[in-house]
Design a protein around this motif. Structure first.
Motif, PDB file in Angstrom:
ATOM      1  N   UNK A 155      48.461  78.153   5.846  1.00  0.00           N
ATOM      2  CA  UNK A 155      49.508  78.676   4.969  1.00  0.00           C
ATOM      3  C   UNK A 155      49.124  80.059   4.440  1.00  0.00           C
ATOM      4  N   UNK A 156      47.822  80.303   4.255  1.00  0.00           N
ATOM      5  CA  UNK A 156      47.385  81.611   3.754  1.00  0.00           C
ATOM      6  C   UNK A 156      47.707  82.744   4.718  1.00  0.00           C
ATOM      7  N   UNK A 157      47.858  82.448   6.000  1.00  0.00           N
ATOM      8  CA  UNK A 157      48.262  83.486   6.948  1.00  0.00           C
ATOM      9  C   UNK A 157      49.657  83.991   6.586  1.00  0.00           C
ATOM     10  N   UNK A 158      50.561  83.091   6.262  1.00  0.00           N
ATOM     11  CA  UNK A 158      51.904  83.479   5.842  1.00  0.00           C
ATOM     12  C   UNK A 158      51.917  84.198   4.500  1.00  0.00           C
ATOM     13  N   UNK A 159      51.039  83.788   3.604  1.00  0.00           N
ATOM     14  CA  UNK A 159      50.938  84.473   2.313  1.00  0.00           C
ATOM     15  C   UNK A 159      50.442  85.890   2.520  1.00  0.00           C
ATOM     16  N   UNK A 160      49.505  86.054   3.441  1.00  0.00           N
ATOM     17  CA  UNK A 160      48.994  87.380   3.807  1.00  0.00           C
ATOM     18  C   UNK A 160      50.136  88.253   4.338  1.00  0.00           C
ATOM     19  N   UNK A 161      51.007  87.681   5.190  1.00  0.00           N
ATOM     20  CA  UNK A 161      52.169  88.408   5.693  1.00  0.00           C
ATOM     21  C   UNK A 161      53.158  88.750   4.597  1.00  0.00           C
ATOM     22  N   UNK A 162      53.321  87.860   3.626  1.00  0.00           N
ATOM     23  CA  UNK A 162      54.222  88.118   2.508  1.00  0.00           C
ATOM     24  C   UNK A 162      53.699  89.252   1.628  1.00  0.00           C
ATOM     25  N   UNK A 163      52.403  89.294   1.408  1.00  0.00           N
ATOM     26  CA  UNK A 163      51.809  90.408   0.656  1.00  0.00           C
ATOM     27  C   UNK A 163      52.028  91.704   1.421  1.00  0.00           C
ATOM     28  N   UNK A 164      51.923  91.665   2.742  1.00  0.00           N
ATOM     29  CA  UNK A 164      52.195  92.836   3.574  1.00  0.00           C
ATOM     30  C   UNK A 164      53.637  93.288   3.398  1.00  0.00           C
ATOM     31  N   UNK A 165      54.582  92.348   3.376  1.00  0.00           N
ATOM     32  CA  UNK A 165      55.995  92.660   3.163  1.00  0.00           C
ATOM     33  C   UNK A 165      56.183  93.432   1.862  1.00  0.00           C
ATOM     34  N   UNK A 185      50.074  88.379  12.227  1.00  0.00           N
ATOM     35  CA  UNK A 185      50.589  87.911  13.516  1.00  0.00           C
ATOM     36  C   UNK A 185      49.435  87.605  14.464  1.00  0.00           C
ATOM     37  N   UNK A 186      48.429  88.465  14.485  1.00  0.00           N
ATOM     38  CA  UNK A 186      47.261  88.223  15.342  1.00  0.00           C
ATOM     39  C   UNK A 186      46.569  86.926  14.939  1.00  0.00           C
ATOM     40  N   UNK A 187      46.428  86.708  13.636  1.00  0.00           N
ATOM     41  CA  UNK A 187      45.798  85.471  13.163  1.00  0.00           C
ATOM     42  C   UNK A 187      46.644  84.255  13.526  1.00  0.00           C
ATOM     43  N   UNK A 188      47.966  84.389  13.435  1.00  0.00           N
ATOM     44  CA  UNK A 188      48.830  83.261  13.791  1.00  0.00           C
ATOM     45  C   UNK A 188      48.749  82.943  15.276  1.00  0.00           C
ATOM     46  N   UNK A 235      55.322  84.314  10.780  1.00  0.00           N
ATOM     47  CA  UNK A 235      54.774  85.652  10.592  1.00  0.00           C
ATOM     48  C   UNK A 235      55.555  86.712  11.347  1.00  0.00           C
ATOM     49  N   UNK A 236      56.121  86.363  12.496  1.00  0.00           N
ATOM     50  CA  UNK A 236      56.975  87.312  13.219  1.00  0.00           C
ATOM     51  C   UNK A 236      58.238  87.585  12.410  1.00  0.00           C
ATOM     52  N   UNK A 237      58.859  86.547  11.866  1.00  0.00           N
ATOM     53  CA  UNK A 237      60.063  86.738  11.048  1.00  0.00           C
ATOM     54  C   UNK A 237      59.768  87.580   9.808  1.00  0.00           C
TER      55      UNK A 237
END
Length: 174
Positions: free
Chosen positions: A53-63, A102-105, A153-155
């Motif tokens: 789940x932290x991978x998605x949180x990382x993407x959200x922080x990027x957003x 995305x790479x991590x996912x 993460x792509x979305x």
């Protein structure tokens, strides 16, 4: 003038472009998190962990990092050279975080959810003797959970790109 024509004219105007990009980005962001929440809701064996789940949180922080920088901060017309440099670095770090998520996912999807049945994993000490260790084949995980992490993460990254580059920020400069 029909309903469809009114709807199309609503989004053809310049403020309509901002509206449409905001709606599309919001739907993409929502869809990303919805895919992961859906996968977690049907995951009876708890195969998706907090680390996933932290991978998605990382993407959200990027957003958030990418979209907090206004276009005028990184333009050549910016009078503050150090401020423009900091804004460009901030934007670069935000994009790096988005692509890293995305790479991590992809990595987690391939390593943890697709290739998990062929590897031997340590099963822990045996009950009768603490010095003997056993190796066993890992339980096969469902591949859909890895795909859901990647889709999330792509979305989120596409939502970030649509929200950043699809809008016209000049309408807000008063």
């Amino acid at each position: 003038m029909g309903v469809l024509d009114n709807f199309m004219n609503y989004f053809r105007e310049e403020p309509g472009r901002n509206r449409a990009c905001s709606i599309i980005a919001g739907l993409l962001f929502f869809a990303g998190w919805w895919v992961l929440i859906d996968a977690m809701s049907i995951d009876g064996k708890h195969q998706i962990t907090t680390g996933h789940v932290f991978i998605g949180i990382f993407g959200t922080i990027s957003f958030c990092m990418v979209n907090v920088v206004k276009g005028e901060h990184i333009s050549d017309e910016n009078s503050s050279e150090s401020g423009a440099r900091i804004a460009k670095i901030w934007l670069l770090v935000g994009f790096i975080m988005g692509f890293a998520s995305i790479i991590a996912a992809v990595w987690v999807m391939i390593d943890d959810f697709i290739n998990n049945g062929e590897t031997l994993r340590w099963a822990g000490p045996l009950l009768k003797d603490h010095f003997n260790h056993s190796l066993r084949l890992a339980d096969k995980k469902d591949g859909w959970f890895g795909v859901s992490l990647l889709l999330q993460n792509v979305f989120i990254l596409f939502a970030s790109l649509v929200y950043k580059f699809g809008r016209n920020e000049e309408d807000w400069n008063v």
